[in-house]
Design an enzyme around this catalytic site. Structure first.
Site, PDB file in Angstrom:
ATOM      1  N   GLU A   1       1.590  24.282 -30.112  1.00  0.00           N
ATOM      2  CA  GLU A   1       1.587  24.795 -31.661  1.00  0.00           C
ATOM      3  C   GLU A   1       0.536  24.757 -32.652  1.00  0.00           C
ATOM      4  OE1 GLU A   1       5.735  21.981 -32.847  1.00  0.00           O
ATOM      5  OE2 GLU A   1       4.099  22.068 -33.144  1.00  0.00           O
TER       6      GLU A   1
ATOM      7  N   GLU B   1      10.982  23.185 -27.140  1.00  0.00           N
ATOM      8  CA  GLU B   1      11.013  22.216 -27.430  1.00  0.00           C
ATOM      9  C   GLU B   1      12.307  22.394 -28.659  1.00  0.00           C
ATOM     10  OE1 GLU B   1       7.951  20.074 -30.294  1.00  0.00           O
ATOM     11  OE2 GLU B   1       6.897  20.901 -28.900  1.00  0.00           O
TER      12      GLU B   1
END
Length: 648
Positions: A152, A309
């Site tokens: 991320e 995710e």
């Protein structure tokens, strides 16, 4: 065409596994339960830097060898991470100058994650060293399927304002502006006595007494995004050199995180992967999920992508973390699958006992296997195992929605005519109107290839380059239909107003000239009975036909023929019901049809193998049974809260 990182006829299924959080005696139990749940892929090593390198220059991989060997022995593939998203405590202690600094000049210290300046050469050196250690040790390991680079990017440190970043920013500016005079012209520094006489005077847009320079802010956002992309490329290139043939990715947050340019990142990935979490405050979060999934597919050029995710139930970072209702986990997963994902993964495998994310749901919850979550995780794993034949199929959309991070960043400057016309929310609102009509849409960059689309939507695209403006005009000239929303085409790529009347970039295309904006304090009635809110304009037609107007006679909705096609323009924000009618009108004109006939709240998307089988996904988000009519005329019942995958 398949992208690297997927197995033929297999949907990747699993999540982040963090065995370092648990005693080693639980590892065998974890893997046994993974097999029971149908897990075939896990992401490992993401936050392991402090254990793999507990002291600077001292490495310990023995425990991680056992993790990788255990996965291989059980036929579970690894998305093996470089653990560079969270430097260890020794890093901040030894190199405080490499820690991030915010716009107010505060240095941010170790104690969470992403505690580094993206422009720091010290950070890059240490990150590449641990990445090299990981790659050298595991490049031939049988469990390795894909490199999961970092995690991320930019989630918490998208922009750093330290002196190191300032120097890097100045270097970036020198490569993007031909001279200091050119920069002064681009930024309009004659205003407020901001003209620079030397490059050394330029800083990041740190805290100032009033508004920062819009051009400076925009370029700093571009520079900051590029700095993150460069970090990814540096790690990726090292991994490719040491392990050629192993695909590499990083998990974007497409549709939710707008601090980095996902188009630029996606161009560097072997396969696009993304994370998505429902926002509980949204009245229909499953539509927001669909937007993110369509964005991920578009970033990957329409090819299958990986959901790295999402959550089995509640997250831990919202004001009210709502648990998912029975069946919602499955509906969410199948929505991603329907919209092109060939992998469905969660954060995380086992719920943490301690740490900042201990209240984040997982595949194996705190309460263990006698739970709703575990039963649904097992059932989903079994179902995905039976849907392997869907893998490799693609989604074809006839509609594209134009979106550009630079435009979002420019419009984010606080000195705007109104605060209620959020470009991201407008894009999501227009996408939602298509969703409710059963129409699947891509997202596209304004300068991207629009060939193959019938209809292009342009909601609140404030900034557009000359080439982007010409791209849309050419699309319409060749026979396409466009719908352009208010406050679009207003400025060039430097955030300089296009003179001569708005919307400057598309004034001729739309056959409309706007002389002034009139933001609205309250909704107003249009001649059709629709209402407009937030925004209005004093516009004059210059060849366009008026389809709806304000009580004063100025146009609210126009249509202009251009070449073989037509371009529609809205000068206000139509209410939802009326906007649905506008969308239905332009879809009909463009020959765009829904994937199937379905009632309100029923999502329909089609995936197809080239020249082969097709699958209609029908997902019922309502509390009532629904009937879906397939293109062949077959009536299929989808029970309340259920989903069906129908061969068509």
């Amino acid at each position: 065409m398949r992208k690297a990182g997927f197995m033929p006829d297999v949907i990747a299924y699993g999540g982040d596994w963090n065995p370092e959080q648990w005693p080693e005696e639980t590892w065998e139990q974890d893997v046994a339960l993974m097999r029971e749940a149908g897990v075939n892929r896990v992401s490992v090593g993401i936050f392991s830097w402090s254990l793999l390198e507990p002291v600077e220059g001292v490495f310990d991989f023995d425990w991680f060898d056992r993790v990788m060997d255990l996965l291989a022995a059980n036929g579970i593939g690894a998305n093996l991470a470089t653990p560079t998203a969270s430097p260890p405590p020794w890093f901040g202690e030894a190199y405080p100058e490499a820690l991030p600094v915010d716009a107010d000049g505060r240095r941010l210290y170790h104690g969470s994650r992403q505690g580094f300046c993206p422009s720091s050469p010290i950070y890059r050196e240490k990150a590449l060293r641990i990445a090299e250690q990981v790659a050298t040790r595991y490049r031939d390991h049988p469990a390795l399927v894909m490199w999961h680079v970092h995690n991320e990017y930019g989630c918490h440190n998208a922009r750093c304002y330290c002196d190191t970043s300032a120097a890097a920013f100045r270097a970036w500016l020198r490569t993007h502006h031909s001279s200091l005079d050119a920069l002064n012209e681009a930024w309009g520094t004659a205003f407020w006595s901001q003209r620079y006489s030397d490059w050394s005077q330029i800083l990041p847009p740190r805290a100032t007494p009033s508004f920062t320079n819009p051009g400076q802010q925009l370029d700093f956002r571009r520079f900051s995004s590029d700095a993150l992309v460069e970090l990814y490329i540096a790690e990726r290139d090292l991994l490719k050199r040491l392990a050629p043939g192993v695909p590499a990715t990083t998990n974007l947050m497409a549709g939710a995180h707008w601090d980095m340019d996902c188009w630029a990142f996606a161009a560097e990935l072997d396969v696009v992967s993304t994370d998505h979490y429902l926002i509980g405050a949204r009245p229909e979060p499953h539509i927001d999920l669909a937007f993110a999934a369509d964005y991920a597919r578009s970033l990957n050029g329409g090819r299958p992508w990986l959901l790295m995710e999402h959550s089995t139930s509640a997250v831990n970072w919202q004001p009210r973390n709502l648990a998912k209702t029975p069946g919602e986990l499955r509906r969410n997963a199948l929505t991603h699958l329907a919209r092109g994902a060939d992998g469905i993964m969660f954060f995380q495998w086992r719920a943490s006992r301690a740490g900042a994310e201990k209240w984040h749901s997982a595949m194996l919850p705190h309460a263990g296997t006698g739970t709703k979550i575990w039963r649904e995780v097992r059932a989903l794993g079994a179902e995905l195992g039976e849907l392997g034949h869907v893998a490799g199929s693609t989604v074809t959309a006839d509609v594209a929605i134009l979106i550009d991070h630079a435009s979002v960043w420019a419009q984010d400057h606080p000195a705007q005519p109104v605060a209620g016309l959020d470009p991201v929310e407008e894009a999501k609102r227009w996408h939602a109107a298509l969703w409710r009509a059963g129409v699947t849409s891509d997202l596209a960059h304004p300068e991207g290839d629009l060939t193959g689309y019938r209809l292009v939507l342009v909601p609140a695209l404030y900034l557009v380059s000359d080439s982007g403006a010409a791209n849309l005009a050419d699309f319409v000239r060749r026979g396409g239909v466009a719908l352009v929303g208010p406050y679009s085409g207003i400025v060039d790529e430097h955030d300089r107003v296009r003179l001569g009347g708005y919307p400057g970039a598309w004034r001729d295309l739309l056959g409309v000239s706007v002389e002034e904006f009139f933001p609205l304090e309250r909704p107003i009635r249009l001649s059709s009975g629709a209402t407009g809110s937030v925004w209005s304009e004093v516009a004059h037609v210059a060849g366009a036909k008026v389809l709806d107007a304000y009580a004063t006679g100025e146009p609210a909705w126009t249509r202009n023929e251009w070449g073989e096609g037509a371009a529609h323009y809205l000068t206000t924000r139509f209410d939802d019901e009326s906007f649905a009618e506008v969308v239905a009108t332009v879809c009909a004109e463009a020959g765009v049809e829904p994937a199937a006939e379905a009632g309100p709240g029923v999502e329909v998307v089609r995936r197809s193998h080239p020249g082969g089988r097709s699958y209609l996904f029908a997902i019922n988000h309502t509390e009532e049974d629904a009937v879906v009519k397939t293109p062949a005329g077959e009536a299929v019942t989808v029970r309340a809260g259920d989903a069906r995958v129908i061969p068509v």
